[in-house]
Write a protein that holds these residues in place. Structure first.
Motif: not given
Lengths: 380, 629
Positions: A247-251
């Protein structure tokens, strides 16, 4: 024209009128979204996902065409059937993944607890309608009892996720029926204090030799994993860590369709079922997740509107409860995948792969449509 | 309780509850949205890094190990590619069953299984462990055809180390072996862990060990995308490995072979040095062993054979075993006497055949003595009495003080691991060596023994050879070295410059006198028989290291058990005027130096100077040597 042909035309007309355009739009949006994500998460499952969707939409349509009062009339038989089947599962069920959830009825395997998700709110709504004008403490106690028995049967399978969902479904009916805040507040307080103390004393409680008695070992494990995902980085905690990374790396914009590294290099567990939300978040970013949230909000708004204008007490309660069930599915799943709720087996509604859950959810939409139809019928 | 209300009141309350529920849902969704904002905006960089760390792995590419060639380019250590069958234990459920199934396709000996177990115990679980090395092409084909049956088993092309000459020069070349826990600790101490990621072998002895840093090379890294199972999906970038440097030796392997052959079955050591450079021409320790046995992990049986042999083939006698130098010490003692002024070139003494000291009579080998003996004669006939007297006149401190600069009693610093110090006896040494006060005391009689190279004296063959090289090189002492050039992968040579350790101040007239005496040793003295008919002038000195002292009676060779016989020494250099080779030969339990050691020296010097062997090698079985020591 013969009587027979008039009847047939009537059925066709009713079928067409049965569909609520707003709900249908929301449903098709979500299912379309699901197909797109599945095309990335697990392309080989797209065909069966489409088939499940078609099947679920047909089931929804059939239910939507049945007048809501007649649907409520089915509540008692469904509830009784469901309870009997649950007893059957506990006695003769098949064991899969450490839990006894399936019942082989010769032709196919069925999961009676799934039926209960619909049958429970119907049963309670029907019951309160029977007692309309006389709803008091006794009625709430009886309703509570009707809720506890099947939930208990599901809990011993053991299936924490489904029993929580069925409990929630029943509770929403009771809540909308007007259970006094004096009773709701203490229960809520006990719940908050309970969860709070588990979080506070998590370290001691999660020692391997501590026996929780009430919850099964795997349930204790799930709660403990939530409290500290790093303590078990390759087990369940690994799932939460990897989905949070996804989720976080999706930006904001996401990595693009089929470009999610967490997804495509198999770091994400269960990426086509319970953790499909992480795929969406990784590849479509914050924008993709907010679009999903907005779609769910539209679904909820429509559901609450239908509930507010439903013609009878029973349909009102049922519409309100079903809407809240949709909310619960969505919130628990997204909360779990993003690491703010424990890992319980709750799919992302209308998106996760799996025919049974999709049919159940679409039956719920069908009931909402049926209730909306009855209101319009009543007006005209 | 809200009982018996009107439907309107009920409906109003229901609407309020719907609003409450809707607000609750909204709050929860807002909570989710803020969580997404936190993860996807606030901590995006962090999670992106985590995702990249997940995705990208660095895979080491093992560099090709440098080769070793002798001074003429003859290959002594090389690599060759072969297929191995490897198992990744973490991906296999039942190892035993897998190995049994594999053994139906390829030959797997009990030995292979034992080695597999041993390596498995030492390795991390996710490493792949070889079950068979050097598969034949047939075996590879058979396995490939059935590969689908074996998850976690793979054929890998690997480089293997090979020592084509087998047991020749094995003590110099050494061998490599699998990296064990102790090696890992050492690598970590060196701070070289990253460079050994992926390396399986490390030098364990000889040059393979001492030049490990040169031979190993730089590990390359390949950046690959990996999936959750750790399998490489595609390569992103790579920095190639830099092959290890090749070693060119000063060693002449043909000379080495000649020397080893000359020893035959006898135990001993030989060190031949080029005096002008300190370069080692040959360094022999017999018996030898086959280093190829060690490469894949030596079998228990082979190990037992090598380790338990009374001949100790693994021992490098040339640098590790210290022996009393015997009479080979006399030229150095003569230099000590001349340099300190205790003797002058014109000095001569009458030798009665014995030397009395403190109530003890030290005997000469020749009953009745050698008559009038000067410096020259004392070396040529190896007169003990002359040196008893000299040692007594010098005293132990002066002897030790003179000998130390030649490297006696200290490591020469040769580029091989495991060199011993030897013993240069002195009162200080004795104090350190012994605990009990009565043993710590230095006795004057002990000085007398030291004077003829017996007593506490103990030097390694390399020390003696190097000291001789300095003596015939006008006192210039080098650090002996075996590697001449280090050649990198591009062919650039780095010359290992001769490293002079010190210049010993010696009078040229003294050196000339002693060297002239040593030449006469091989003309008319104790070495004459071995060097009869030599086509060059050669200086030398025989020596006998006492193994067992017979109290009273005279030493009769035939009566003493083989292991208790004296060690035979010979030191020599040639050509006498401008030496190209200086050597020390030791034959364990070889008896008189002239008998066993000198003929070996003759063969080596002949080969080095003339590229041929003596036509009639001195017959060591001939009856007693004419001139005694």
């Amino acid at each position: 024209m013969s009587d027979y042909r008039v009847q047939l035309l009537d059925i066709v007309r009713r079928l067409l009128r049965a569909l609520d355009p707003v709900l249908l739009l929301v449903l098709l949006t979500l299912m379309g979204y699901a197909v797109v994500i599945m095309g990335s998460a697990s392309p080989e499952r797209m065909d069966s996902q489409l088939m499940h969707g078609a099947l679920a939409l047909m089931a929804m349509w059939v239910i939507a065409a049945i007048p809501s009062q007649r649907l409520l009339g089915l509540a008692l038989p469904l509830y009784l059937l469901g309870t009997v089947l649950l007893v059957g599962v506990d006695l003769f069920g098949e064991i899969s993944k450490g839990a006894r959830r399936w019942l082989d009825i010769g032709i196919t395997r069925i999961q009676p607890s799934e039926l209960m998700k619909i049958a429970m709110p119907m049963m309670l709504a029907w019951y309160f309608q029977q007692r309309e004008g006389h709803v008091g403490l006794r009625e709430f106690l009886i309703a509570g009892l009707m809720l506890v028995v099947p939930v208990g049967l599901i809990l011993v399978q053991p299936d924490l996720g489904t029993s929580l969902l069925v409990t929630a479904a029943g509770f929403y009916v009771i809540f909308f029926a007007g259970l006094s805040w004096k009773l709701i507040v203490p229960v809520a307080l006990v719940g908050i204090v309970g969860i709070g103390s588990i979080v506070a004393f998590g370290d001691t409680l999660c020692q391997p030799d501590v026996d929780w008695k009430v919850l099964r070992e795997y349930q204790k494990h799930r709660v403990c994993t939530l409290l500290d995902p790093t303590q078990d980085p390759l087990g369940k905690g690994f799932h939460i860590i990897q989905s949070t990374i996804a989720i976080g790396s999706g930006g904001v914009m996401g990595k693009g369709w089929q470009n999610g590294t967490q997804t495509h290099l198999s770091f994400l567990p269960e990426r086509h079922t319970d953790f499909i939300f992480a795929v969406l978040s990784e590849e479509f970013g914050l924008i993709g997740t907010l679009v999903l949230l907005a779609t769910y909000l539209l679904l909820l708004t429509r559901g609450f509107t239908i509930a507010l204008f439903a013609p009878t007490l029973g349909t009102r309660l049922l519409a309100g409860a079903i809407t809240m069930i949709f909310f619960t599915y969505a919130f628990v799943n997204m909360g779990m995948v993003s690491g703010i709720l424990p890992v319980v087996g709750v799919p992302l509604p209308f998106i996760s792969y799996g025919g049974t859950a999709l049919v159940t959810l679409c039956l719920g939409v069908g009931i909402l449509m049926s209730i909306q139809r009855s209101r319009l019928d009543k007006k005209t | 309780m809200a009982e018996f209300r009107s439907p309107d009141q009920d409906n109003a309350r229901f609407r309020r509850r719907v609003v409450v529920a809707a607000l609750f849902a909204l709050v929860c969704f807002a909570l989710l949205a803020s969580r997404f904002y936190y993860l996807q905006v606030k901590r995006h960089d962090y999670y992106l890094t985590r995702a990249e760390d997940n995705r990208i792995a660095l895979l080491p590419t093992v560099p090709k190990r440098g080769t070793i060639v002798d001074r003429n380019g003859v290959v002594l250590a090389r690599n060759y590619a072969a297929y191995t069958l490897e198992i990744t234990p973490s991906r296999v459920d039942d190892l035993e069953a897998t190995i049994n199934a594999l053994s139906e396709i390829v030959t797997i000996e009990p030995r292979d299984r034992r080695r597999f177990r041993k390596i498995l115990d030492e390795s991390r679980n996710f490493d792949s462990v070889p079950i068979r090395t050097r598969l034949t092409e047939d075996e590879v084909a058979r396995f490939i055809a059935q590969r689908y049956r074996f998850r976690g088993v793979e054929v890998q092309a690997r480089l293997f180390r090979d020592y084509p000459l087998g047991a020749t020069a094995s003590h110099i070349i050494g061998y490599i072996g699998r990296i064990n826990t102790r090696d890992e600790e050492r690598i970590e101490e060196r701070g070289d862990t990253a460079n050994y990621r992926g390396s399986e072998y490390i030098g364990k002895s000889g040059l393979e060990q001492s030049y490990e840093v040169e031979l190993h090379g730089q590990t390359g890294f390949e950046q690959v995308e990996v999936n959750a199972g750790g399998r490489a999906v595609r390569a992103l970038s790579r920095s190639p490995a830099v092959p290890g440097n090749d070693l060119e030796l000063t060693l002449d392997i043909e000379l080495q072979k000649v020397a080893e052959t000359a020893f035959g079955k006898r135990r001993g050591a030989l060190v031949a040095i080029e005096p002008e450079t300190g370069g080692v021409l040959a360094l022999v320790s017999t018996p030898t062993f086959d280093p190829n046995l060690f490469v894949d992990g030596i079998s228990a049986q082979d190990w037992k054979e090598l380790n338990d042999s009374p001949d100790h083939p693994l021992l490098n006698r040339a640098i590790y075993s210290a022996y009393p130098p015997g009479s080979t010490f006399k030229p150095f003692m003569a230099m000590a006497g001349l340099t300190t002024g205790k003797r002058h070139l014109g000095y001569a003494m009458a030798d009665p055949g014995y030397f009395n000291f403190g109530g003890h009579r030290f005997m000469d080998d020749k009953i009745g003595g050698h008559g009038m003996v000067d410096i020259h004669k004392s070396i040529v006939v190896s007169c003990n009495t002359f040196y008893y007297q000299l040692a007594n006149d010098l005293g132990i401190d002066a002897i030790a003080g003179f000998m130390a600069p030649f490297g006696f009693g200290s490591r020469t610093g040769i580029d091989l691991p495991g060199e011993a110090e030897g013993v240069l006896p002195s009162p200080e040494w004795k104090k350190k060596r012994f605990r009990k006060p009565e043993l710590q005391r230095w006795y004057g009689g002990e000085t007398i023994s030291v004077g003829i190279g017996q007593g506490y004296n103990a030097y390694t063959p390399v020390q003696l050879a190097n000291a001789l090289a300095a003596l015939v090189n006008d006192g210039k002492l080098f650090r002996p070295h075996i590697v001449r050039n280090v050649v990198d992968a591009r062919g650039t040579k780095r010359v290992v410059e001769p490293e002079p350790l010190r210049q010993i101040a010696l009078n040229p007239a003294h050196m000339a006198a002693v060297r002239a005496a040593m030449v006469d040793v091989n003309k008319s003295g104790t070495g004459a028989r071995a060097f009869r008919g030599a086509a060059y002038e050669v200086g030398g000195k025989t020596g006998t290291a006492q193994v067992f002292s017979l109290k009273g009676g005279r030493y009769v060779e035939g009566r003493v058990a083989e292991r208790l016989r004296d060690h035979s020494w010979f030191i020599a250099y040639a050509p006498a005027d401008k030496p190209k080779i200086a050597l020390a030969v030791l034959v364990e339990n070889g008896g008189f130096g002239a008998q066993s050691a000198a003929p070996i020296a003759r063969q080596v010097i002949d080969y080095h100077l003339l590229k041929s062997l003596p036509a009639h090698p001195a017959d060591e079985d001939a009856e007693a040597v004419e001139s005694e020591e």
